[in-house]
Design an enzyme around this catalytic site. Structure first.
Site, PDB file in Angstrom:
ATOM      1  N   LYS A  87      47.725  41.152  44.705  1.00 42.76           N
ATOM      2  CA  LYS A  87      46.506  41.764  45.245  1.00 42.76           C
ATOM      3  C   LYS A  87      45.301  41.075  44.605  1.00 42.76           C
ATOM      4  O   LYS A  87      45.202  41.003  43.380  1.00 42.76           O
ATOM      5  CB  LYS A  87      46.532  43.257  44.924  1.00 42.76           C
ATOM      6  CG  LYS A  87      45.644  44.115  45.789  1.00 42.76           C
ATOM      7  CD  LYS A  87      45.886  45.580  45.419  1.00 42.76           C
ATOM      8  CE  LYS A  87      45.151  46.545  46.282  1.00 42.76           C
ATOM      9  NZ  LYS A  87      45.249  47.911  45.774  1.00 42.76           N
TER      10      LYS A  87
HETATM   11  O1  G3P Z   1      44.081  51.024  47.401  1.00 39.96           O
HETATM   12  C1  G3P Z   1      42.731  51.261  47.103  1.00 39.96           C
HETATM   13  C2  G3P Z   1      42.548  52.717  46.842  1.00 39.96           C
HETATM   14  O2  G3P Z   1      43.297  53.074  45.735  1.00 39.96           O
HETATM   15  C3  G3P Z   1      41.165  53.190  46.620  1.00 39.96           C
HETATM   16  O3  G3P Z   1      41.216  54.559  46.809  1.00 39.96           O
HETATM   17  O4  G3P Z   1      40.483  56.889  46.605  1.00 39.96           O
HETATM   18  O5  G3P Z   1      39.975  55.216  44.787  1.00 39.96           O
HETATM   19  O6  G3P Z   1      38.801  55.102  46.971  1.00 39.96           O
HETATM   20  P1  G3P Z   1      40.055  55.490  46.251  1.00 39.96           P
END
Ligand code: G3P
Length: 224
Positions: A87
């Protein structure tokens, strides 16, 4: 649509895997930190542990921000297990590294994507996945799902093989709407996946079926 779980928690990954509908895992440095996984050796072992639970792609994010560092780190990660997908962030060096890994047959996921132009660059570089952050766009009063729709249109115009991995999913309707639009993958917290199961009419219906069965069994029981 494939279901990935967005966590570094082995317990949650196991729980989702046991449901029988899990296709992969995504992690990021924040999620690893949340589980207290620090230091190269522990981080590497943790990725192997995840790969041993799930038979599907596991995104492991680089920490380096320069091209050489990303390549070095990504090659070490990719060597851990065939399921590892490197990633990389949506930066100039990240795109260069994605192009490099594409040439070497190493799978990549381009993360931190917030615009259609960025998604176009990720596809041009040969990323296996592009990760537009739906929830974080919603957080700043921008329609995250509209971005998924826009990317779907662009990728379909040119038959790009990069898969749209809808990330930053916050709730079950995000998952359903991503499926309607045609996202290839949604990476979700376990809570959003589990919420898909719930409907009060299912609970009421099951309760009635079982009550009717019990009543009939009593009524038609052979006389003693
Ligand atoms: O894969 C990316 C994700 O983990 C971001 O999620 O909820 O931290 O915006 P969030």
């Amino acid at each position: 649509m494939k279901f990935f779980i967005d966590t570094a928690s082995l317990a949650q990954i196991k729980e989702a895997q046991e449901l029988g509908i899990l296709d992969g895992v995504t992690t990021n440095p924040s999620l690893m930190a949340k589980e207290g996984i620090t230091g190269t050796d522990r981080v590497m072992k943790h990725y192997v542990d995840i790969c041993n639970i799930v038979d599907g792609d596991v995104s492991a994010e680089v920490i380096s921000t320069d091209y050489e560092g990303m390549v070095r780190e990504g090659e070490n990660l990719a060597a851990l297990h065939p399921n590892i997908t490197v990633k990389l962030p949506m930066t100039r060096d990240g795109i260069k590294a994605i192009k490099h890994f594409h040439g070497k047959g190493i799978k990549t996921n381009c993360t931190l994507v917030f615009s259609a132009g960025q998604a176009l660059l990720a596809a041009k570089a040969g990323a296996k996945y592009v990760s537009p952050f739906v929830g974080r766009l919603d957080d700043v009063s921008t329609d995250g799902l509209q971005l998924i729709e826009q990317i779907r249109g662009i990728y379909d115009n040119y038959q790009f093989e990069t898969q749209i991995l809808a990330a930053s999913i916050r709730h079950p309707m995000h998952i359903v709407q991503c499926a309607e639009i045609g996202a290839d993958v949604a990476t979700c917290p376990l809570s959003a996946i589990l919420a898909l199961f719930n409907h009060p009419l299912t609970d009421i219906g099951l309760e009635k079926f079982l009550a009717d069965h019990k009543k009939a069994a009593k009524q038609h029981a052979p006389a003693k």
